[in-house]
Design a protein around this motif. Structure first.
Motif, short mmCIF file in Angstrom:
data_model
loop_
_atom_site.label_atom_id
_atom_site.label_comp_id
_atom_site.label_asym_id
_atom_site.label_seq_id
_atom_site.Cartn_x
_atom_site.Cartn_y
_atom_site.Cartn_z
N TYR A 89 0.78 -1.02 -0.01
CA TYR A 89 0.15 0.14 -0.01
C TYR A 89 0.86 1.41 -0.03
CZ TYR A 89 -3.33 3.49 1.37
OH TYR A 89 -4.14 4.59 1.37
N VAL A 90 0.72 2.14 -0.90
CA VAL A 90 1.82 3.35 -1.07
C VAL A 90 0.84 4.58 -1.01
CG1 VAL A 90 3.40 2.04 -2.45
CG2 VAL A 90 1.56 3.18 -3.63
N GLY A 91 -0.51 4.42 -0.64
CA GLY A 91 -1.09 5.60 -0.43
C GLY A 91 -1.35 6.66 -1.46
N ASP A 92 -1.20 7.79 -1.43
CA ASP A 92 -1.17 9.05 -2.20
C ASP A 92 0.03 8.85 -2.97
OD1 ASP A 92 -3.60 9.80 -1.08
OD2 ASP A 92 -2.66 11.32 0.14
N ARG A 93 0.98 8.16 -2.87
CA ARG A 93 2.28 8.15 -3.52
C ARG A 93 2.08 7.11 -4.74
NH1 ARG A 93 6.20 5.94 -1.58
NH2 ARG A 93 5.13 4.97 0.31
N PHE A 94 0.83 6.70 -5.00
CA PHE A 94 0.77 5.43 -6.12
C PHE A 94 1.13 5.95 -7.43
CE2 PHE A 94 -1.35 3.62 -9.70
CZ PHE A 94 -1.12 2.40 -9.31
N ALA A 95 0.80 7.27 -7.93
CA ALA A 95 1.35 7.93 -9.08
C ALA A 95 2.89 7.72 -9.50
CB ALA A 95 0.62 9.07 -9.53
N GLU A 96 3.63 8.24 -8.38
CA GLU A 96 4.88 8.40 -8.04
C GLU A 96 5.75 7.17 -8.19
OE1 GLU A 96 5.83 10.73 -4.60
OE2 GLU A 96 7.83 9.90 -4.50
N GLU A 97 5.20 6.28 -7.54
CA GLU A 97 5.90 4.91 -7.30
C GLU A 97 5.56 3.99 -8.45
OE1 GLU A 97 7.53 3.46 -4.94
OE2 GLU A 97 7.76 5.32 -4.04
N ALA A 98 4.24 4.09 -9.13
CA ALA A 98 4.05 3.45 -10.30
C ALA A 98 5.00 3.92 -11.16
CB ALA A 98 2.54 3.54 -10.72
N ARG A 99 5.24 5.14 -11.69
CA ARG A 99 6.08 5.62 -12.39
C ARG A 99 7.39 5.12 -12.36
NH1 ARG A 99 3.75 10.40 -12.67
NH2 ARG A 99 2.61 10.34 -14.70
N LYS A 100 8.06 5.29 -11.13
CA LYS A 100 9.40 4.72 -10.75
C LYS A 100 9.61 3.25 -11.10
CE LYS A 100 10.51 7.56 -6.92
NZ LYS A 100 10.43 7.48 -5.30
N ILE A 101 8.66 2.37 -10.88
CA ILE A 101 8.69 0.98 -11.27
C ILE A 101 8.65 0.99 -12.68
CG2 ILE A 101 7.33 -1.30 -11.08
CD1 ILE A 101 6.35 -0.30 -8.30
N HIS A 102 7.74 1.84 -13.56
CA HIS A 102 7.80 1.77 -14.91
C HIS A 102 8.83 1.99 -15.54
CE1 HIS A 102 5.67 2.09 -18.93
NE2 HIS A 102 6.18 2.98 -19.13
N PHE A 103 9.64 2.85 -15.03
CA PHE A 103 10.87 3.44 -15.48
C PHE A 103 12.15 2.77 -14.77
CE2 PHE A 103 8.17 7.24 -16.90
CZ PHE A 103 8.24 6.78 -18.32
N ARG A 104 11.79 1.73 -14.17
CA ARG A 104 12.75 0.91 -13.59
C ARG A 104 13.83 1.64 -12.55
NH1 ARG A 104 12.14 -3.83 -16.73
NH2 ARG A 104 11.66 -3.48 -18.70
N GLU A 105 13.22 2.55 -11.92
CA GLU A 105 13.89 3.35 -10.88
C GLU A 105 13.71 2.80 -9.38
OE1 GLU A 105 12.44 7.31 -11.71
OE2 GLU A 105 13.38 7.21 -13.63
N ALA A 106 12.71 1.76 -9.42
CA ALA A 106 12.32 1.07 -8.05
C ALA A 106 12.32 -0.28 -8.44
CB ALA A 106 11.21 1.75 -7.41
N ASP A 107 12.20 -1.15 -7.30
CA ASP A 107 12.05 -2.55 -7.58
C ASP A 107 10.60 -3.10 -8.14
OD1 ASP A 107 14.74 -3.09 -6.89
OD2 ASP A 107 13.95 -3.57 -4.66
#
Ligand SMILES: [Zn+2]
Length: 141
Positions: A89-107
């Motif tokens: 659960y990432v709360g309000d940071r969903f868009a930010e996290e989803a984008r990081k994962i999409h661009f392989r900046e996060a696991d």
């Protein structure tokens, strides 16, 4: 139907649908309104920040009367339970996290949370793969 933005005692925000404001009060009093994240029944109406408040005339797409409606509803509930139990659960940071994962900046991992309409539009523009997580009305008949 009426949608309330709710907040549990663990500060999870979620939306839920009720037949009426009275139905919400009654279900809350009976302890059957629970947080989809932590299952807490200590729930109250969230004060919506003006920036994210939805106008009363915002429309949602709904359906009724399909012969397999009960089955479909159960599948959607099962999908929601699966996502909620297995994703972070990432709360309000969903868009930010989803984008990081999409661009392989996060696991790469499963996440869920909340996004504004503008954030959702931005994710679509960026080609990020995501799925609406249905908030189903409480069981009643
Ligand atoms: Zn909660």
């Amino acid at each position: 139907m009426i949608t309330f933005a709710l907040l549990c005692d663990n500060q999870h925000r979620f939306d839920a649908w009720f037949r009426s404001a009275e139905a919400f009060d009654e279900q809350l009093a009976r302890g059957i309104v629970s947080c989809p994240v932590c299952a807490s029944i200590k729930v109250e109406k969230a004060l919506m920040a003006p920036a994210v408040a939805r106008s009363g005339s915002d429309k949602v797409t709904v359906s009724s009367g399909h012969p397999q409606q009960a089955e479909i509803r159960e599948l959607l509930r099962a999908m929601r339970r699966k996502v909620v139990s297995e994703a972070d659960y990432v709360g309000d940071r969903f868009a930010e996290e989803a984008r990081k994962i999409h661009f392989r900046e996060a696991d790469a991992r499963g996440i869920y949370g909340e996004a504004t309409r503008d954030e959702v539009a931005g994710l679509i523009d960026d080609g990020v793969d995501f799925l609406p997580l249905p908030n189903l009305p409480d069981e009643h008949n």
